[in-house]
Design a protein around this motif. Sequence first.
Motif, PDB file in Angstrom:
ATOM      1  N   ARG A  10       0.401   6.642  73.110  1.00 27.64           N
ATOM      2  CA  ARG A  10       0.240   8.032  72.678  1.00 27.64           C
ATOM      3  C   ARG A  10       0.825   8.893  73.886  1.00 27.64           C
ATOM      4  O   ARG A  10       0.254   9.422  74.680  1.00 27.64           O
ATOM      5  CB  ARG A  10      -1.243   8.375  72.738  1.00 27.64           C
ATOM      6  CG  ARG A  10      -1.918   7.528  71.748  1.00 27.64           C
ATOM      7  CD  ARG A  10      -3.683   7.868  71.675  1.00 27.64           C
ATOM      8  NE  ARG A  10      -4.315   8.999  71.436  1.00 27.64           N
ATOM      9  CZ  ARG A  10      -4.385   9.718  70.196  1.00 27.64           C
ATOM     10  NH1 ARG A  10      -3.959   8.991  69.330  1.00 27.64           N
ATOM     11  NH2 ARG A  10      -4.716  10.901  70.352  1.00 27.64           N
ATOM     12  N   ALA A  11       2.105   8.951  73.620  1.00 28.78           N
ATOM     13  CA  ALA A  11       3.036   9.722  74.496  1.00 28.78           C
ATOM     14  C   ALA A  11       4.187   9.816  73.617  1.00 28.78           C
ATOM     15  O   ALA A  11       4.418   9.310  72.749  1.00 28.78           O
ATOM     16  CB  ALA A  11       3.256   9.075  75.586  1.00 28.78           C
ATOM     17  N   THR A  12       4.964  11.070  74.340  1.00 30.24           N
ATOM     18  CA  THR A  12       6.395  11.157  73.610  1.00 30.24           C
ATOM     19  C   THR A  12       7.281  10.147  73.766  1.00 30.24           C
ATOM     20  O   THR A  12       7.520   9.217  74.736  1.00 30.24           O
ATOM     21  CB  THR A  12       6.856  12.330  74.062  1.00 30.24           C
ATOM     22  OG1 THR A  12       7.473  12.199  75.389  1.00 30.24           O
ATOM     23  CG2 THR A  12       6.110  13.531  73.958  1.00 30.24           C
ATOM     24  N   PRO A  13       8.218   9.708  72.634  1.00 26.18           N
ATOM     25  CA  PRO A  13       9.122   8.770  72.618  1.00 26.18           C
ATOM     26  C   PRO A  13       9.973   8.817  74.079  1.00 26.18           C
ATOM     27  O   PRO A  13      10.215   7.765  74.690  1.00 26.18           O
ATOM     28  CB  PRO A  13      10.138   8.812  71.426  1.00 26.18           C
ATOM     29  CG  PRO A  13       9.153   9.386  70.372  1.00 26.18           C
ATOM     30  CD  PRO A  13       8.037  10.240  71.220  1.00 26.18           C
ATOM     31  N   LYS A  18      11.558   6.749  79.216  1.00 22.49           N
ATOM     32  CA  LYS A  18      11.938   7.166  80.677  1.00 22.49           C
ATOM     33  C   LYS A  18      11.376   5.820  81.480  1.00 22.49           C
ATOM     34  O   LYS A  18      12.012   5.608  82.551  1.00 22.49           O
ATOM     35  CB  LYS A  18      10.937   8.297  81.037  1.00 22.49           C
ATOM     36  CG  LYS A  18      11.428   8.806  82.620  1.00 22.49           C
ATOM     37  CD  LYS A  18      10.977  10.206  82.989  1.00 22.49           C
ATOM     38  CE  LYS A  18      11.265  10.522  84.354  1.00 22.49           C
ATOM     39  NZ  LYS A  18      10.539  11.721  84.965  1.00 22.49           N
ATOM     40  N   ILE A  19      10.303   5.473  81.188  1.00 24.08           N
ATOM     41  CA  ILE A  19       9.788   4.017  81.903  1.00 24.08           C
ATOM     42  C   ILE A  19      10.340   2.970  81.302  1.00 24.08           C
ATOM     43  O   ILE A  19      10.794   1.957  81.962  1.00 24.08           O
ATOM     44  CB  ILE A  19       8.159   4.188  82.090  1.00 24.08           C
ATOM     45  CG1 ILE A  19       7.767   5.494  82.776  1.00 24.08           C
ATOM     46  CG2 ILE A  19       7.816   3.127  82.670  1.00 24.08           C
ATOM     47  CD1 ILE A  19       6.208   5.686  82.591  1.00 24.08           C
ATOM     48  N   GLY A  20       9.989   2.653  80.035  1.00 26.49           N
ATOM     49  CA  GLY A  20      10.324   1.415  79.308  1.00 26.49           C
ATOM     50  C   GLY A  20      11.952   1.231  79.346  1.00 26.49           C
ATOM     51  O   GLY A  20      12.620   0.210  79.395  1.00 26.49           O
ATOM     52  N   HIS A 132       0.728   3.252  81.924  1.00 24.63           N
ATOM     53  CA  HIS A 132       1.613   3.981  82.949  1.00 24.63           C
ATOM     54  C   HIS A 132       2.294   5.358  82.365  1.00 24.63           C
ATOM     55  O   HIS A 132       2.167   6.374  82.779  1.00 24.63           O
ATOM     56  CB  HIS A 132       2.936   2.919  83.229  1.00 24.63           C
ATOM     57  CG  HIS A 132       2.751   2.245  84.369  1.00 24.63           C
ATOM     58  ND1 HIS A 132       1.782   1.140  84.357  1.00 24.63           N
ATOM     59  CD2 HIS A 132       3.384   2.305  85.535  1.00 24.63           C
ATOM     60  CE1 HIS A 132       1.885   0.447  85.433  1.00 24.63           C
ATOM     61  NE2 HIS A 132       2.780   1.258  86.244  1.00 24.63           N
ATOM     62  N   THR A 133       2.674   5.150  81.076  1.00 23.37           N
ATOM     63  CA  THR A 133       3.096   6.333  80.248  1.00 23.37           C
ATOM     64  C   THR A 133       2.045   7.515  79.908  1.00 23.37           C
ATOM     65  O   THR A 133       2.461   8.403  80.146  1.00 23.37           O
ATOM     66  CB  THR A 133       3.703   5.824  79.070  1.00 23.37           C
ATOM     67  OG1 THR A 133       4.535   4.909  79.052  1.00 23.37           O
ATOM     68  CG2 THR A 133       4.556   7.157  78.488  1.00 23.37           C
ATOM     69  N   SER A 137       1.931  11.608  80.992  1.00 28.18           N
ATOM     70  CA  SER A 137       2.296  12.590  80.131  1.00 28.18           C
ATOM     71  C   SER A 137       1.349  12.926  79.439  1.00 28.18           C
ATOM     72  O   SER A 137       0.263  12.114  79.294  1.00 28.18           O
ATOM     73  CB  SER A 137       3.655  11.995  79.176  1.00 28.18           C
ATOM     74  OG  SER A 137       3.013  10.879  78.458  1.00 28.18           O
ATOM     75  N   SER A 138       1.258  14.047  78.766  1.00 29.23           N
ATOM     76  CA  SER A 138       0.189  14.242  77.933  1.00 29.23           C
ATOM     77  C   SER A 138       0.562  14.101  76.263  1.00 29.23           C
ATOM     78  O   SER A 138       1.658  13.626  76.139  1.00 29.23           O
ATOM     79  CB  SER A 138       0.343  16.134  77.725  1.00 29.23           C
ATOM     80  OG  SER A 138       1.307  16.455  77.311  1.00 29.23           O
TER      81      SER A 138
END
Length: 143
Positions: A10-13, A18-20, A132-133, A137-138
């Motif tokens: 549940r975060a933007t792609p 950015k992390i993955g 983490h993500t 992020s929202s």
Amino acid sequence: MRVTETYVIRATPDAVWKIGGDTANVADWIPALEKSHQHGDLRYATFADDGGEATERIVHHDDPQRSYTYEYVSGPLPLSFYSSNFTVNPHPEGAEVVWSADFASPSPESEPELAAAITDIYRSALIELASHTEAHSSHPGGK
């Protein structure tokens, strides 16, 4: 043999990528790894609990498509071939991560056990990546 794990975060792609998609720092969100770093196209990953070090080659990295492919060069797992793809796709609830691997072992009878181990690593890593993500992020529908 092939394994595939998918997970909706549940975060933007872009937030997930950015992390993955940071290939050097995968140990930040893969619980099976103690540390990781990268020199050029070679990534070095140290498994937790004295599991040894693996060397992987990043063979393709595509930021616009949010996808990369890597191959196992050497390490503690008995693999004669291993190619894995990590992709982040848009999803109505945020982002869908698809992580798959094609692999072979010199001992084919060990492949089901390897598939289970790889699946477990991927599944626990994707859960950690989500945590983490989502913490950074929202939700795409939120503010």
